[in-house]
Design a protein around this motif. Structure first.
Motif, PDB file in Angstrom:
ATOM      1  N   ARG A  15       0.801  -1.280  -0.110  1.00  8.40           N
ATOM      2  CA  ARG A  15      -0.018   0.043  -0.021  1.00  8.40           C
ATOM      3  C   ARG A  15       0.824   1.336   0.075  1.00  8.40           C
ATOM      4  O   ARG A  15       0.566   2.189  -0.815  1.00  8.40           O
ATOM      5  CB  ARG A  15      -0.939   0.037   1.172  1.00  8.40           C
ATOM      6  CG  ARG A  15      -1.859   1.140   1.149  1.00  8.40           C
ATOM      7  CD  ARG A  15      -2.514   1.640   2.284  1.00  8.40           C
ATOM      8  NE  ARG A  15      -3.438   2.496   2.145  1.00  8.40           N
ATOM      9  CZ  ARG A  15      -3.372   3.648   1.854  1.00  8.40           C
ATOM     10  NH1 ARG A  15      -2.316   4.238   1.413  1.00  8.40           N
ATOM     11  NH2 ARG A  15      -4.383   4.576   1.730  1.00  8.40           N
ATOM     12  N   ASP A  16       1.780   1.427   0.793  1.00  4.52           N
ATOM     13  CA  ASP A  16       2.474   2.615   0.884  1.00  4.52           C
ATOM     14  C   ASP A  16       3.415   2.622  -0.082  1.00  4.52           C
ATOM     15  O   ASP A  16       4.101   3.651  -0.368  1.00  4.52           O
ATOM     16  CB  ASP A  16       3.540   2.568   2.423  1.00  4.52           C
ATOM     17  CG  ASP A  16       2.556   2.825   3.482  1.00  4.52           C
ATOM     18  OD1 ASP A  16       1.351   3.153   3.237  1.00  4.52           O
ATOM     19  OD2 ASP A  16       3.025   2.260   4.612  1.00  4.52           O
ATOM     20  N   ASN A  17       3.863   1.605  -0.928  1.00  8.79           N
ATOM     21  CA  ASN A  17       4.674   1.559  -2.158  1.00  8.79           C
ATOM     22  C   ASN A  17       4.051   2.000  -3.442  1.00  8.79           C
ATOM     23  O   ASN A  17       4.652   2.394  -4.245  1.00  8.79           O
ATOM     24  CB  ASN A  17       5.156   0.432  -2.251  1.00  8.79           C
ATOM     25  CG  ASN A  17       6.155  -0.083  -1.239  1.00  8.79           C
ATOM     26  OD1 ASN A  17       6.932   0.786  -0.526  1.00  8.79           O
ATOM     27  ND2 ASN A  17       6.252  -1.396  -0.669  1.00  8.79           N
ATOM     28  N   TRP A  18       2.632   1.877  -3.428  1.00  8.26           N
ATOM     29  CA  TRP A  18       2.091   2.099  -4.725  1.00  8.26           C
ATOM     30  C   TRP A  18       2.368   3.458  -5.444  1.00  8.26           C
ATOM     31  O   TRP A  18       2.517   3.239  -6.406  1.00  8.26           O
ATOM     32  CB  TRP A  18       0.560   1.920  -4.208  1.00  8.26           C
ATOM     33  CG  TRP A  18      -0.438   2.051  -5.791  1.00  8.26           C
ATOM     34  CD1 TRP A  18      -1.152   3.073  -6.043  1.00  8.26           C
ATOM     35  CD2 TRP A  18      -0.487   0.893  -6.721  1.00  8.26           C
ATOM     36  NE1 TRP A  18      -1.635   2.778  -7.502  1.00  8.26           N
ATOM     37  CE2 TRP A  18      -1.118   1.530  -7.670  1.00  8.26           C
ATOM     38  CE3 TRP A  18       0.234  -0.228  -6.916  1.00  8.26           C
ATOM     39  CZ2 TRP A  18      -1.760   0.690  -8.860  1.00  8.26           C
ATOM     40  CZ3 TRP A  18      -0.272  -0.873  -8.021  1.00  8.26           C
ATOM     41  CH2 TRP A  18      -1.063  -0.481  -9.116  1.00  8.26           C
ATOM     42  N   ASP A  48      -6.550  -0.488   1.168  1.00  6.99           N
ATOM     43  CA  ASP A  48      -5.644  -1.008   0.137  1.00  6.99           C
ATOM     44  C   ASP A  48      -6.237  -0.662  -1.568  1.00  6.99           C
ATOM     45  O   ASP A  48      -5.580  -1.367  -2.295  1.00  6.99           O
ATOM     46  CB  ASP A  48      -5.925  -2.656   0.326  1.00  6.99           C
ATOM     47  CG  ASP A  48      -4.977  -2.933   1.408  1.00  6.99           C
ATOM     48  OD1 ASP A  48      -4.187  -2.228   2.080  1.00  6.99           O
ATOM     49  OD2 ASP A  48      -5.134  -3.914   2.308  1.00  6.99           O
ATOM     50  N   GLN A  49      -7.133   0.159  -1.597  1.00  7.00           N
ATOM     51  CA  GLN A  49      -7.722   0.215  -3.094  1.00  7.00           C
ATOM     52  C   GLN A  49      -7.423   1.644  -3.380  1.00  7.00           C
ATOM     53  O   GLN A  49      -7.636   2.660  -2.680  1.00  7.00           O
ATOM     54  CB  GLN A  49      -9.335   0.035  -2.885  1.00  7.00           C
ATOM     55  CG  GLN A  49      -9.773   0.105  -4.545  1.00  7.00           C
ATOM     56  CD  GLN A  49     -11.270  -0.394  -4.412  1.00  7.00           C
ATOM     57  OE1 GLN A  49     -12.180   0.220  -3.942  1.00  7.00           O
ATOM     58  NE2 GLN A  49     -11.453  -1.485  -4.795  1.00  7.00           N
ATOM     59  N   PHE A  50      -6.757   1.968  -4.549  1.00  7.73           N
ATOM     60  CA  PHE A  50      -6.637   3.078  -4.997  1.00  7.73           C
ATOM     61  C   PHE A  50      -7.340   3.215  -6.284  1.00  7.73           C
ATOM     62  O   PHE A  50      -7.773   2.260  -6.773  1.00  7.73           O
ATOM     63  CB  PHE A  50      -5.017   3.157  -5.527  1.00  7.73           C
ATOM     64  CG  PHE A  50      -4.282   3.305  -4.503  1.00  7.73           C
ATOM     65  CD1 PHE A  50      -3.632   4.395  -3.967  1.00  7.73           C
ATOM     66  CD2 PHE A  50      -3.651   2.168  -3.756  1.00  7.73           C
ATOM     67  CE1 PHE A  50      -2.733   4.533  -3.033  1.00  7.73           C
ATOM     68  CE2 PHE A  50      -2.886   2.218  -2.546  1.00  7.73           C
ATOM     69  CZ  PHE A  50      -2.346   3.472  -2.346  1.00  7.73           C
ATOM     70  N   VAL A  51      -7.798   4.611  -6.609  1.00  8.35           N
ATOM     71  CA  VAL A  51      -8.735   4.827  -7.853  1.00  8.35           C
ATOM     72  C   VAL A  51      -8.096   5.635  -8.741  1.00  8.35           C
ATOM     73  O   VAL A  51      -7.495   6.606  -8.341  1.00  8.35           O
ATOM     74  CB  VAL A  51     -10.046   5.324  -7.349  1.00  8.35           C
ATOM     75  CG1 VAL A  51     -11.049   5.591  -8.558  1.00  8.35           C
ATOM     76  CG2 VAL A  51     -10.724   4.437  -6.251  1.00  8.35           C
ATOM     77  N   LEU A  81       2.070  -5.989  -7.503  1.00 12.24           N
ATOM     78  CA  LEU A  81       1.701  -5.204  -6.437  1.00 12.24           C
ATOM     79  C   LEU A  81       0.225  -5.418  -6.146  1.00 12.24           C
ATOM     80  O   LEU A  81      -0.128  -5.293  -5.104  1.00 12.24           O
ATOM     81  CB  LEU A  81       2.030  -3.766  -6.807  1.00 12.24           C
ATOM     82  CG  LEU A  81       3.376  -3.230  -7.049  1.00 12.24           C
ATOM     83  CD1 LEU A  81       3.549  -1.813  -7.221  1.00 12.24           C
ATOM     84  CD2 LEU A  81       4.513  -3.733  -6.034  1.00 12.24           C
ATOM     85  N   VAL A  82      -0.320  -5.597  -7.454  1.00 17.39           N
ATOM     86  CA  VAL A  82      -1.919  -5.862  -7.085  1.00 17.39           C
ATOM     87  C   VAL A  82      -2.340  -7.015  -6.322  1.00 17.39           C
ATOM     88  O   VAL A  82      -1.651  -8.310  -6.425  1.00 17.39           O
ATOM     89  CB  VAL A  82      -2.875  -5.697  -8.385  1.00 17.39           C
ATOM     90  CG1 VAL A  82      -2.714  -4.250  -8.963  1.00 17.39           C
ATOM     91  CG2 VAL A  82      -2.465  -6.764  -9.251  1.00 17.39           C
ATOM     92  N   ALA A  83      -3.503  -7.097  -5.646  1.00 16.78           N
ATOM     93  CA  ALA A  83      -4.096  -8.450  -4.863  1.00 16.78           C
ATOM     94  C   ALA A  83      -5.034  -8.987  -5.783  1.00 16.78           C
ATOM     95  O   ALA A  83      -5.463 -10.313  -5.585  1.00 16.78           O
ATOM     96  CB  ALA A  83      -4.593  -8.107  -3.484  1.00 16.78           C
ATOM     97  N   GLU A  84      -5.485  -8.241  -6.797  1.00 17.14           N
ATOM     98  CA  GLU A  84      -6.536  -9.040  -7.701  1.00 17.14           C
ATOM     99  C   GLU A  84      -6.531  -8.037  -8.936  1.00 17.14           C
ATOM    100  O   GLU A  84      -6.049  -6.937  -8.996  1.00 17.14           O
ATOM    101  CB  GLU A  84      -7.935  -8.711  -6.841  1.00 17.14           C
ATOM    102  CG  GLU A  84      -8.482  -7.491  -6.456  1.00 17.14           C
ATOM    103  CD  GLU A  84      -9.807  -7.389  -5.796  1.00 17.14           C
ATOM    104  OE1 GLU A  84     -10.644  -6.878  -6.328  1.00 17.14           O
ATOM    105  OE2 GLU A  84      -9.665  -8.156  -4.740  1.00 17.14           O
ATOM    106  N   THR A  85      -7.203  -8.617  -9.911  1.00 11.70           N
ATOM    107  CA  THR A  85      -7.577  -7.909 -11.097  1.00 11.70           C
ATOM    108  C   THR A  85      -8.110  -6.702 -11.032  1.00 11.70           C
ATOM    109  O   THR A  85      -9.292  -6.832 -10.317  1.00 11.70           O
ATOM    110  CB  THR A  85      -8.271  -9.089 -12.272  1.00 11.70           C
ATOM    111  OG1 THR A  85      -7.486 -10.055 -12.130  1.00 11.70           O
ATOM    112  CG2 THR A  85      -8.410  -8.355 -13.335  1.00 11.70           C
TER     113      THR A  85
END
Length: 109
Positions: A15-18, A48-51, A81-85
């Motif tokens: 999350r902090d690296n995104w 954990d979600q970025f838009v 880096l992503v947890a899901e599509t």
């Protein structure tokens, strides 16, 4: 104008690296001649979600974006880096960018 909204759910440990990780992609995309805007936010409900909200002046500009080297590099990086599509909305809309909302204006103080 091509308008795109993407939700990226990242691994909690990333999350902090995104945002630092996607900064080169962000800066390169903002320099594309057909880019109207490219803006990151994060969800207040899911930390954990970025838009990503982005727009391109034409379908051709959008196509040039996805064929760019920085796009390919970013997609490769994001896969780690992503947890899901990611979830995406990609539509063609009238206009050339943001408009002002008629229903809300600042009150005088």
């Amino acid at each position: 104008m091509i308008f795109i909204a993407v939700k990226f759910t990242v691994r909690s440990a990333e999350r902090d690296n995104w945002l630092p990780a996607v900064e080169p992609f962000t800066l390169a995309t903002r320099q594309e001649p057909g880019n109207v805007f490219f803006e990151w936010s994060y969800s207040v409900e899911n930390p954990d979600q970025f838009v990503l909200l982005e727009a391109f002046a034409s379908p051709e500009a959008g196509e040039a974006h996805v064929k760019s080297e920085h796009f390919a590099a970013a997609m490769d990086l994001m896969a780690d880096l992503v947890a899901e599509t990611p979830e995406i909305i990609n539509v063609e809309v009238p206009g050339e960018g943001w408009s002002r909302m008629a229903e809300v204006t600042p009150r005088s103080r």
